[in-house]
Design a protein around this motif. Structure first.
Motif, PDB file in Angstrom:
ATOM      1  N   TYR A  19      28.296  59.157  69.631  1.00 29.76           N
ATOM      2  CA  TYR A  19      27.881  58.109  69.456  1.00 29.76           C
ATOM      3  C   TYR A  19      28.008  57.965  67.349  1.00 29.76           C
ATOM      4  CZ  TYR A  19      26.343  57.684  73.717  1.00 29.76           C
ATOM      5  OH  TYR A  19      25.886  57.373  75.380  1.00 29.76           O
ATOM      6  N   PHE A  20      28.246  59.269  67.167  1.00 31.01           N
ATOM      7  CA  PHE A  20      28.295  58.726  65.367  1.00 31.01           C
ATOM      8  C   PHE A  20      29.425  57.510  65.169  1.00 31.01           C
ATOM      9  CE2 PHE A  20      30.093  60.164  61.485  1.00 31.01           C
ATOM     10  CZ  PHE A  20      28.563  59.900  60.418  1.00 31.01           C
ATOM     11  N   PHE A  23      29.066  54.628  67.081  1.00 30.57           N
ATOM     12  CA  PHE A  23      28.623  53.180  65.996  1.00 30.57           C
ATOM     13  C   PHE A  23      29.431  53.482  64.974  1.00 30.57           C
ATOM     14  CE2 PHE A  23      24.199  54.791  67.741  1.00 30.57           C
ATOM     15  CZ  PHE A  23      24.535  53.448  68.747  1.00 30.57           C
ATOM     16  N   ILE A  24      30.053  54.103  64.479  1.00 26.67           N
ATOM     17  CA  ILE A  24      31.312  54.079  62.462  1.00 26.67           C
ATOM     18  C   ILE A  24      31.815  53.238  62.748  1.00 26.67           C
ATOM     19  CG2 ILE A  24      31.931  55.219  60.804  1.00 26.67           C
ATOM     20  CD1 ILE A  24      29.028  55.405  60.261  1.00 26.67           C
ATOM     21  N   ASN A  27      30.373  49.882  63.151  1.00 29.87           N
ATOM     22  CA  ASN A  27      30.404  48.732  62.561  1.00 29.87           C
ATOM     23  C   ASN A  27      31.711  48.629  60.587  1.00 29.87           C
ATOM     24  OD1 ASN A  27      27.298  49.144  62.833  1.00 29.87           O
ATOM     25  ND2 ASN A  27      27.412  50.976  62.056  1.00 29.87           N
ATOM     26  N   ALA A  91      26.905  67.519  57.160  1.00 30.61           N
ATOM     27  CA  ALA A  91      25.166  67.225  57.406  1.00 30.61           C
ATOM     28  C   ALA A  91      24.986  68.141  56.182  1.00 30.61           C
ATOM     29  CB  ALA A  91      24.275  67.270  59.018  1.00 30.61           C
ATOM     30  N   LEU A  92      25.539  69.748  55.384  1.00 25.90           N
ATOM     31  CA  LEU A  92      24.866  69.898  55.013  1.00 25.90           C
ATOM     32  C   LEU A  92      25.155  69.356  53.448  1.00 25.90           C
ATOM     33  CD1 LEU A  92      25.525  73.788  56.129  1.00 25.90           C
ATOM     34  CD2 LEU A  92      23.174  72.427  55.149  1.00 25.90           C
ATOM     35  N   ASP A  93      24.546  69.403  52.372  1.00 23.76           N
ATOM     36  CA  ASP A  93      24.848  68.802  51.169  1.00 23.76           C
ATOM     37  C   ASP A  93      24.628  70.050  50.254  1.00 23.76           C
ATOM     38  OD1 ASP A  93      25.040  67.173  48.763  1.00 23.76           O
ATOM     39  OD2 ASP A  93      23.010  66.904  48.388  1.00 23.76           O
ATOM     40  N   THR A 111      27.580  62.718  52.274  1.00 29.65           N
ATOM     41  CA  THR A 111      26.395  63.735  53.399  1.00 29.65           C
ATOM     42  C   THR A 111      26.239  62.329  54.354  1.00 29.65           C
ATOM     43  OG1 THR A 111      26.385  64.795  51.534  1.00 29.65           O
ATOM     44  CG2 THR A 111      24.807  64.641  53.284  1.00 29.65           C
ATOM     45  N   LYS A 112      26.070  62.981  55.380  1.00 26.79           N
ATOM     46  CA  LYS A 112      24.923  62.046  57.083  1.00 26.79           C
ATOM     47  C   LYS A 112      23.908  62.513  56.608  1.00 26.79           C
ATOM     48  CE  LYS A 112      28.250  64.044  60.327  1.00 26.79           C
ATOM     49  NZ  LYS A 112      28.239  63.824  61.481  1.00 26.79           N
ATOM     50  N   PRO A 113      23.761  61.043  56.858  1.00 30.21           N
ATOM     51  CA  PRO A 113      23.197  60.300  56.755  1.00 30.21           C
ATOM     52  C   PRO A 113      23.680  59.019  56.216  1.00 30.21           C
ATOM     53  CG  PRO A 113      21.071  60.002  56.834  1.00 30.21           C
ATOM     54  CD  PRO A 113      21.811  61.909  56.490  1.00 30.21           C
ATOM     55  N   VAL A 114      25.109  58.118  56.454  1.00 32.81           N
ATOM     56  CA  VAL A 114      25.996  57.428  55.435  1.00 32.81           C
ATOM     57  C   VAL A 114      25.660  56.052  55.407  1.00 32.81           C
ATOM     58  CG1 VAL A 114      27.671  58.298  56.994  1.00 32.81           C
ATOM     59  CG2 VAL A 114      27.445  57.622  54.325  1.00 32.81           C
ATOM     60  N   SER A 115      25.549  55.925  54.767  1.00 37.00           N
ATOM     61  CA  SER A 115      24.928  54.149  55.079  1.00 37.00           C
ATOM     62  C   SER A 115      25.709  53.397  54.964  1.00 37.00           C
ATOM     63  CB  SER A 115      24.693  53.299  54.219  1.00 37.00           C
ATOM     64  OG  SER A 115      25.276  53.474  53.148  1.00 37.00           O
ATOM     65  N   TYR A 116      26.812  52.378  55.771  1.00 34.50           N
ATOM     66  CA  TYR A 116      27.771  51.786  55.404  1.00 34.50           C
ATOM     67  C   TYR A 116      28.729  51.596  54.238  1.00 34.50           C
ATOM     68  CZ  TYR A 116      31.315  47.790  56.333  1.00 34.50           C
ATOM     69  OH  TYR A 116      32.527  46.385  56.017  1.00 34.50           O
ATOM     70  N   GLU A 117      27.399  50.735  53.498  1.00 29.55           N
ATOM     71  CA  GLU A 117      28.128  50.536  52.012  1.00 29.55           C
ATOM     72  C   GLU A 117      28.706  51.411  51.732  1.00 29.55           C
ATOM     73  OE1 GLU A 117      25.224  49.581  53.651  1.00 29.55           O
ATOM     74  OE2 GLU A 117      25.284  47.498  52.948  1.00 29.55           O
TER      75      GLU A 117
ATOM     76  N   ARG B 323      20.394  66.107  60.352  1.00 29.77           N
ATOM     77  CA  ARG B 323      21.114  64.916  59.616  1.00 29.77           C
ATOM     78  C   ARG B 323      22.305  64.412  60.718  1.00 29.77           C
ATOM     79  NH1 ARG B 323      22.404  67.098  53.496  1.00 29.77           N
ATOM     80  NH2 ARG B 323      21.050  65.017  52.607  1.00 29.77           N
ATOM     81  N   LEU B 326      20.624  62.128  62.609  1.00 29.61           N
ATOM     82  CA  LEU B 326      20.225  60.649  61.225  1.00 29.61           C
ATOM     83  C   LEU B 326      20.847  59.748  61.093  1.00 29.61           C
ATOM     84  CD1 LEU B 326      17.735  62.104  58.455  1.00 29.61           C
ATOM     85  CD2 LEU B 326      16.705  60.505  60.829  1.00 29.61           C
ATOM     86  N   GLY B 327      22.443  60.471  61.483  1.00 30.27           N
ATOM     87  CA  GLY B 327      23.596  59.879  60.705  1.00 30.27           C
ATOM     88  C   GLY B 327      23.418  58.875  62.004  1.00 30.27           C
ATOM     89  N   ILE B 328      23.021  59.027  63.379  1.00 34.14           N
ATOM     90  CA  ILE B 328      24.320  58.705  64.961  1.00 34.14           C
ATOM     91  C   ILE B 328      23.027  56.975  64.557  1.00 34.14           C
ATOM     92  CG2 ILE B 328      23.528  58.468  67.081  1.00 34.14           C
ATOM     93  CD1 ILE B 328      24.083  61.190  67.190  1.00 34.14           C
ATOM     94  N   MET B 330      21.270  55.805  61.914  1.00 29.03           N
ATOM     95  CA  MET B 330      22.083  54.831  60.916  1.00 29.03           C
ATOM     96  C   MET B 330      23.067  54.058  61.730  1.00 29.03           C
ATOM     97  SD  MET B 330      21.843  54.331  57.533  1.00 29.03           S
ATOM     98  CE  MET B 330      21.069  55.132  56.078  1.00 29.03           C
ATOM     99  N   GLY B 331      23.691  54.911  62.485  1.00 30.03           N
ATOM    100  CA  GLY B 331      24.905  54.116  62.489  1.00 30.03           C
ATOM    101  C   GLY B 331      24.590  52.689  63.598  1.00 30.03           C
ATOM    102  N   GLU B 334      22.626  49.982  61.582  1.00 27.93           N
ATOM    103  CA  GLU B 334      24.409  49.282  61.604  1.00 27.93           C
ATOM    104  C   GLU B 334      24.106  48.249  62.325  1.00 27.93           C
ATOM    105  OE1 GLU B 334      25.512  51.272  58.469  1.00 27.93           O
ATOM    106  OE2 GLU B 334      24.099  51.257  56.303  1.00 27.93           O
ATOM    107  N   ASN B 338      24.193  44.454  62.593  1.00 27.47           N
ATOM    108  CA  ASN B 338      25.326  43.515  62.765  1.00 27.47           C
ATOM    109  C   ASN B 338      25.800  42.284  64.434  1.00 27.47           C
ATOM    110  OD1 ASN B 338      26.760  44.296  60.962  1.00 27.47           O
ATOM    111  ND2 ASN B 338      28.069  46.103  61.565  1.00 27.47           N
TER     112      ASN B 338
END
Lengths: 141, 534
Positions: A19-20, A23-24, A27, A91-93, A111-117, B323, B326-328, B330-331, B334, B338
């Motif tokens: 699903y990640f 969505f990525i 987007n 997911a690990l910083d 790093t996840k979670p990452v915004s589109y920008e 995370r 959380l990534g999912i 966040m995606g 967004e 849209n």
């Protein structure tokens, strides 16, 4: 041949989270600037990288089977994928992972979670760097 | 049973022989012809009774009586004279004569008087000895109940003087370092005697040390009894001495007084050894208490450190698991954003709230991950003044916006510590930002940095004080502020991990952190780190 700067960029996303990826992909494509293909396992990702010749690869570090660094090693060891810029996703910083990514192959890291920008900025930066390299190579020839 | 011993002094041989003849059956009788010979006899042997003529050439009967009483206070005396006067009789009784008999005397009367006199002598001797034993007993009680050495030594000396009826004296102890005897207590000695003067040892020099004359020493007008070790000092090791001189009634000390003083010295030696043992025990108890305190502190620190390290390990473990979803999210958010039109204001706002919540959750993960990193220090020699300067450049805009004035007081040009510079920067940054946040209406942030001597011997510490003039921390909250997840901020404004990370980082640097605060006055954080070159 130098690619047109205005053409849509092909992004390959390799991440075991389905699903990640979904969505990525949606987007990034929504912006109209990218086409996104994705693989949810590392081996398939490597095959797609060789076959599809993407402009940039987004590569997750923590994956079952082969981790992102192993995949990166394979991609950088293959002429077909050697020059494709890779952005590591994790997911690990983790400072060590960040250093490993940048020092070994001069690749970027997000790093996840990452915004589109943020993701867009990272991809564009990687593409710019790639474009500069290609122009330089072309001029040298 | 031994017969009572009688000494007869008379310059007339006929009287001496008469008395000897009539008394020898019941008593052990010796006779002498003058006072000096009598005195010599008394010094050599114990007599229960003295029968003396009043008038004799050289040393008369009364003078003999005085002298002999000094030598043997238990002796009883009967005066006989052919020239009785009231005055001489009164004088004789005053000095301590039991009876006064005129020549010629009746033999039976003489025998009766002698029997009565010996009865009294026996009673007096018993009474006198009982008094001495009571004194000894009281001395024993007093000196064993003392815990102050100077007071104890004074008590021993006073008791010794009382016991042997002497006016002056001193008590010496062996110096632990030099092994020489040192005067520790004196009574009535010549002025100008240096109490702490040292002597090589023993009686040869004792009288000189006390300021007494050689004649007094040679005349044995003093007693010096060694204090002998029993269990603390090596067996039979002389660790001190009691010195007494100048008898109240004059004359020399008797064998009995010598014996009594030996008993006292024995008690005193035990008391002094007990005191020293007690002191050593006290020192050990103090050392033990200190060790227990240190152990407790270390244990608490370990518990705190382990707690935080466990949080750190947990953090890195769960960071990946949290995370990714959380990534999912966040995606997905967004993706939804849209697909809505600009008119869907409520949905847009909701989506923003969801994104903020994602950031909040992510910030908790970031802070948690700092824990695991705090355990992995990359130590190097760093100048903490420069690190503070770098921190100030990061916070000065925030300070300016909050009308907070920054005062720097550096006690030295540079202070080096072995530390992870990134971690220290994080500590300074967290504390300074907290201080600025505590002064929303402006104030003063003071940064004091200096070195001081640490708790350990010759250890130099770098001290960092961060003071604000803010709202302060209530007393009931103060002990909790370093606990993970403890926060007084509104939900979403802080994870409650900042100060616990600071605490962990400082502990990992073998440092300490303390906090003092007063509501409406301000807060002071004090950091102490081992400095290089201490």
């Amino acid at each position: 041949m130098v690619q047109s700067l205005s053409a849509k960029k092909k992004v390959l996303l390799i991440d075991d989270e389905k699903y990640f990826c979904f969505f990525i992909a949606k987007n990034l494509e929504h912006s109209g600037e990218y086409t996104v293909i994705y693989a949810t396992n590392p081996d398939k990702g490597i095959r797609m990288a060789k076959k599809e010749s993407p402009d940039v690869i987004l590569l997750d570090i923590s994956m079952p089977g082969k981790d992102g660094f192993k995949v990166l090693e394979i991609l950088k060891g293959d002429e077909k994928t050697l020059s494709i810029p890779v952005i590591m996703l994790t997911a690990l910083d983790d400072e060590e992972a960040r250093l490993k990514a940048s020092s070994l192959y001069n690749e970027d890291y997000v790093t996840k979670p990452v915004s589109y920008e943020t993701l867009k900025a990272k991809i564009d930066k990687a593409l710019e760097g790639m474009m500069e390299k290609r122009v330089r190579l072309h001029l040298q020839r | 049973m031994d017969k009572p011993r009688i000494l007869v002094i008379d310059d007339e041989e006929i009287i001496r022989n008469l008395l000897s003849d009539i008394l020898t059956k019941d008593y052990d009788v010796e006779t002498v012809g003058d006072g000096n010979a009598a005195l010599q006899k008394v010094k050599e042997t114990f007599f229960n009774l003295l029968i003396t003529d009043l008038k004799m050439p050289r040393l008369g009967g009364l003078d003999v009586l005085k002298e002999i009483k000094r030598v043997n206070p238990y002796i009883e005396v009967i005066i006989i004279t052919g020239y009785p006067t009231i005055e001489s009789a009164v004088e004789a009784i005053k000095i301590g004569a039991f009876d006064f008999i005129c020549k010629p005397f009746d033999v039976q009367e003489m025998k009766l008087t002698i029997d009565r006199c010996l009865e009294r002598q026996k009673f007096n001797k018993n009474h006198f000895e009982l008094g001495e034993l009571i004194t000894l007993f009281e001395v024993g009680k007093t000196i064993t109940a003392n815990t102050d050495l100077d007071y104890l030594l004074g008590q021993i000396l006073d008791s010794a003087l009382r016991l042997v009826r002497a006016k002056r004296g001193s008590l010496m102890l062996r110096d632990e370092k030099t092994g020489e005897l040192t005067v520790k207590a004196t009574r009535g000695l010549n002025e100008g005697i240096n109490i702490n003067v040292r002597t090589v040892s023993g009686e040869e020099t004792a009288y000189r040390l006390q300021g007494d004359s050689e004649e007094a020493y040679e005349g044995k007008a003093f007693l010096q009894i060694p204090l002998v070790g029993k269990y603390l000092y090596p067996q039979k090791d002389v660790f001190g001495a009691i010195y007494v001189t100048d008898k109240i009634f004059g004359g020399n000390f008797t064998e009995r007084e010598h014996s009594l003083l030996c008993i006292l010295a024995d008690e005193a030696a035990t008391a002094i050894e007990n005191y020293k043992l007690y002191s050593q025990l006290q020192d050990k108890v103090k050392a033990l208490e200190h060790t227990i305190k240190e152990l407790n502190e270390t244990q608490n620190q370990l518990i705190q450190t382990e707690k935080m390290a466990a949080v750190g390990q947990l953090a890195s473990g769960i960071a990946h698991e949290i995370r990714n979803p959380l990534g999912i999210v966040m995606g997905g958010v967004e993706f939804l954003k849209n697909r809505i039109s600009d008119e869907d204001g409520d949905i847009k706002e909701s989506i923003e709230k969801i994104k903020q919540s994602i950031d909040r959750a992510n910030n908790i993960i970031i802070d948690l991950l700092k824990f695991s990193r705090a355990s992995q220090l990359k130590l190097q020699e760093v100048d903490i003044l420069r690190i503070m300067d770098e921190t100030i450049s990061l916070i000065k805009n925030q300070a300016y916006l909050n009308a907070v004035e920054i005062n720097r007081n550096y006690g030295e040009k540079e202070i080096y510590v072995k530390a992870d510079p990134n971690m220290l920067r994080q500590v300074f940054f967290n504390l300074c930002i907290n201080a600025i946040d505590a002064m929303p209406k402006g104030g003063r942030l003071t940064l004091n940095m200096y070195t001081s001597l640490g708790s350990g011997q010759n250890e130099k510490e770098a001290v960092v004080e961060i003071l604000d003039t803010g709202k302060g921390i209530p007393e009931d909250i103060l002990p909790k502020i370093f606990n993970p997840f403890f926060t007084t901020k509104e939900p979403g404004k802080g994870t409650g991990l900042g100060l616990s990370i600071v605490h962990l980082i400082i502990e990992r640097h073998n440092g300490r952190i303390g906090v003092e605060s007063k509501v409406n006055e301000g807060t002071k954080f004090t950091l102490k780190l081992p400095a290089i070159g201490g």
